[in-house]
Enzyme design. Structure first.
Site, PDB file in Angstrom:
ATOM      1  N   VAL B 104       0.825  -1.210   0.000  1.00 50.86           N
ATOM      2  CA  VAL B 104       0.000   0.000   0.000  1.00 50.86           C
ATOM      3  C   VAL B 104       0.857   1.256   0.000  1.00 50.86           C
ATOM      4  O   VAL B 104       0.488   2.266  -0.616  1.00 50.86           O
ATOM      5  CB  VAL B 104      -1.005   0.007   1.176  1.00 50.86           C
ATOM      6  CG1 VAL B 104      -0.301   0.163   2.531  1.00 50.86           C
ATOM      7  CG2 VAL B 104      -2.057   1.099   0.977  1.00 50.86           C
ATOM      8  N   ASP B 184      -6.960  -2.237   5.013  1.00 53.85           N
ATOM      9  CA  ASP B 184      -7.075  -3.085   6.194  1.00 53.85           C
ATOM     10  C   ASP B 184      -5.872  -3.993   6.297  1.00 53.85           C
ATOM     11  O   ASP B 184      -5.227  -4.305   5.289  1.00 53.85           O
ATOM     12  CB  ASP B 184      -8.329  -3.953   6.101  1.00 53.85           C
ATOM     13  CG  ASP B 184      -8.183  -4.971   4.998  1.00 53.85           C
ATOM     14  OD1 ASP B 184      -7.724  -6.099   5.273  1.00 53.85           O
ATOM     15  OD2 ASP B 184      -8.493  -4.640   3.829  1.00 53.85           O
ATOM     16  N   GLY B 332      -5.115  -6.896  -0.329  1.00 49.88           N
ATOM     17  CA  GLY B 332      -5.700  -6.066   0.713  1.00 49.88           C
ATOM     18  C   GLY B 332      -4.884  -4.814   0.947  1.00 49.88           C
ATOM     19  O   GLY B 332      -4.243  -4.302   0.007  1.00 49.88           O
ATOM     20  N   GLU B 333      -4.924  -4.294   2.172  1.00 47.31           N
ATOM     21  CA  GLU B 333      -4.156  -3.109   2.590  1.00 47.31           C
ATOM     22  C   GLU B 333      -4.667  -1.811   1.980  1.00 47.31           C
ATOM     23  O   GLU B 333      -4.185  -0.735   2.331  1.00 47.31           O
ATOM     24  CB  GLU B 333      -2.662  -3.226   2.216  1.00 47.31           C
ATOM     25  CG  GLU B 333      -1.940  -4.421   2.768  1.00 47.31           C
ATOM     26  CD  GLU B 333      -0.465  -4.449   2.319  1.00 47.31           C
ATOM     27  OE1 GLU B 333      -0.002  -3.509   1.650  1.00 47.31           O
ATOM     28  OE2 GLU B 333       0.200  -5.446   2.648  1.00 47.31           O
ATOM     29  N   GLY B 334      -5.581  -1.894   1.014  1.00 49.86           N
ATOM     30  CA  GLY B 334      -6.009  -0.709   0.279  1.00 49.86           C
ATOM     31  C   GLY B 334      -5.378  -0.613  -1.093  1.00 49.86           C
ATOM     32  O   GLY B 334      -5.596   0.360  -1.819  1.00 49.86           O
TER      33      GLY B 334
END
Lengths: 367, 367
Positions: B104, B184, B332-334
């Site tokens: 991210v 997240d 994930g992570e954005g």
């Protein structure tokens, strides 16, 4: 002049090297050491690996700066009623590019790409734009002939357009571009594109012919009939020397000046070891021709998006390319290629900038 | 403290206004005057129209600068063997975010988004990162309880996590953000997400449970069984006051601290009139809860990408959202939300910056 010019393209073809599988493998291995589940960057991992293979380096260099070249030309087949727009709109849109008001100008500014506009075959006068950016005048002929009745252009004209594309690619690279994006403008140009795709993929005309700017059923039937007529004419008598299955003959017979220039641009870019991001159906048709002439070119291509035109998908399938974006775009000009650029650049940045499990102290071992 | 904090979220819910359909209609009309075939910008036209509706302005403002908030939390259900990764990796990855080495960080730098990392429920100590960027400590509890045996958290804890999310959204907006992106981190968090999605969409657990970081068949069967156990426990005895179908009860019973914070972040962003770009399956689960509580929130959401997790597609279908990207991402992570940002921003720039047929002197009339 035709033969001197043609040699530029021929030399570019001869200089296209197979990509570097070793660099690709090193990037694939490195991706598995980064702080992420294996394979979790999905399509971006394939893209980064491809950029490594093209640049012969791991990690791959960031493909920036980028240049989108918009080649413009007109089409004699327009007189058959394949599009509701008049040919003058090609010239008016070229002026719009010069003024910076078209879609490609907007998206290129968003993503930091330079726009180069090249007239290779515009039929009508391009309106003056006071203070506008330069249009590169490489006009070969004021529009093609109606391909349903005779070859769209001569082999010599196609050769000059190919060379124009090679020149534009070389000039972009000289100016520092490390990524080339295809763009096009030409009222009626989904018709020659569908014709090229039908011949070069062997798919039925009805399957690869789309709605272009959004034509109705009646006009679509005309478009299909005109393309079938053109294919019949081409096969029976290509009207020029050479095998009717030869990609260069097919291009001259059924293509367009801006499409031929795109073929040159693609092959020129590949010969310089640069990634080429394809826009929509016009670029996909040009890529089929390019790969037909120089098969190693395939590995230098990245499909920016899946155009709404069915011929684009047929061509990309034939080339084994999966597009980055699928946004139902059908504007052309290079807009879809530009929109994909940040994602392509990000794929290389992940490889270069992400921490490894080891460097970040993240547990890679797990049950 | 629970009740004071909870009121932040409640006030945000009360402040969510229906979007402005009039502004949307004006942008739709303007799009048809731009120098392009009607509808040819495809999905970008819908996006621009949505941005107008959210901002109550036409043309829509460019959604920049943007902030991606990465909420981190751990999950008691991990002890059931739903993931091969240990909980410590959540804390290690938070440290990696602080050091700037995670996915991210890389993609946010590419697209010019700020990264805010918030610990709302990390279970283990976060390793020190000398010179690293600040981790916002809003830790409510060191990981949830195992949701297969008892509620993941109390209603009070969920309320505090909701408020944390509202606070982070408000702080981002105060710092100038005009677009919020969800992120997240939480080892095991595809399990509570699938549980929430199963309950809130009514789809079978097997259909909405994915492979997370890439688990094998055996572990996937365990994951499905654990989620089914949790749903049975929840329906028979939610273990807390309230209707087991109430979204807040469902969230507390089957969710996670970072998921609850995302619900607050989403509702907080909508209450401030900002577009919220959803990342993957965790965000989609949070969005289902948010929309369950405040239905008008739906129109403030833009799905950044289609995660490889099947639950994401089930949730987006339920929300009526079509994602911008489909790149088989599952990091994930954005990361997926960030990758979509340039395209979302471009959609607004087209409306603002493209010439109209009239201004550019391009013929709009055609046969």
């Amino acid at each position: 002049m035709g033969s001197t010019a043609a040699s530029l393209f021929d030399r570019a073809v001869a200089r296209v090297r197979p990509v570097d599988r070793g660099a690709a493998a090193r990037t694939a291995e490195h991706l598995d050491r980064l702080t992420k589940p294996q394979g979790s960057l999905g399509r971006l991992e394939e893209t980064a690996i491809r950029l490594s293979a093209i640049a012969r380096m791991s990690p791959p260099p960031i493909p920036a700066p980028a240049t989108v070249a918009v080649f413009a030309g007109d089409h004699g087949v327009l007189e058959r009623g394949v599009s509701p727009w008049p040919a003058e709109v090609t010239a008016q849109m070229v002026a719009n590019f010069s003024a910076g008001g078209a879609g490609v100008n907007v998206v290129a500014a968003c993503v930091g790409a330079d726009v180069v506009v090249v007239d290779v075959g515009v039929a009508t006068a391009i309106p003056e734009v006071p203070g506008g950016s330069r249009i590169r005048d490489m006009n070969i002929r004021r529009g093609t002939a109606d391909l349903s009745g005779r070859p769209a252009m001569t082999i010599g004209e196609a050769g000059r357009a190919l060379d124009a594309g090679v020149t534009v690619a070389a000039d972009a690279a000289s100016s520092g571009a490390r990524c080339l994006l295809t763009g096009d403008m030409g009222i009626g140009n989904t018709t020659p594109s569908a014709a090229l795709i039908a011949v070069l993929t062997g798919r039925p005309v009805r399957e690869v012919t789309g709605r272009g700017t959004g034509i109705d059923d009646e006009r679509w039937e005309i478009k299909v009939a005109v393309i079938e007529e053109a294919l019949g004419r081409h096969v029976l008598d290509p009207g020029m020397p050479g095998d009717p299955g030869d990609p260069l003959t097919v291009l001259a017979s059924l293509g367009g000046l801006e499409i031929a220039a795109l073929v040159g641009f693609i092959v020129g870019g590949a010969s310089l070891g640069l990634p080429i991001v394809l826009d929509g159906v016009i670029a996909a048709a040009a890529a089929l021709v390019a790969v037909g002439i120089a098969p190693d070119v395939t590995d230098y291509l990245i499909a920016g998006h899946r155009s709404a035109e069915p011929g684009a998908t047929a061509a990309l399938d034939h080339l084994g390319l999966e597009p980055i974006l699928d946004l139902d775009l059908r504007l052309g000009e290079g807009t879809g290629a530009c929109l994909a650029l940040p994602i392509i650049q990000a794929s290389a940045r992940f490889v270069r900038d992400m921490a490894t499990f080891e460097s970040a102290g993240v547990s890679a071992d797990h049950a």
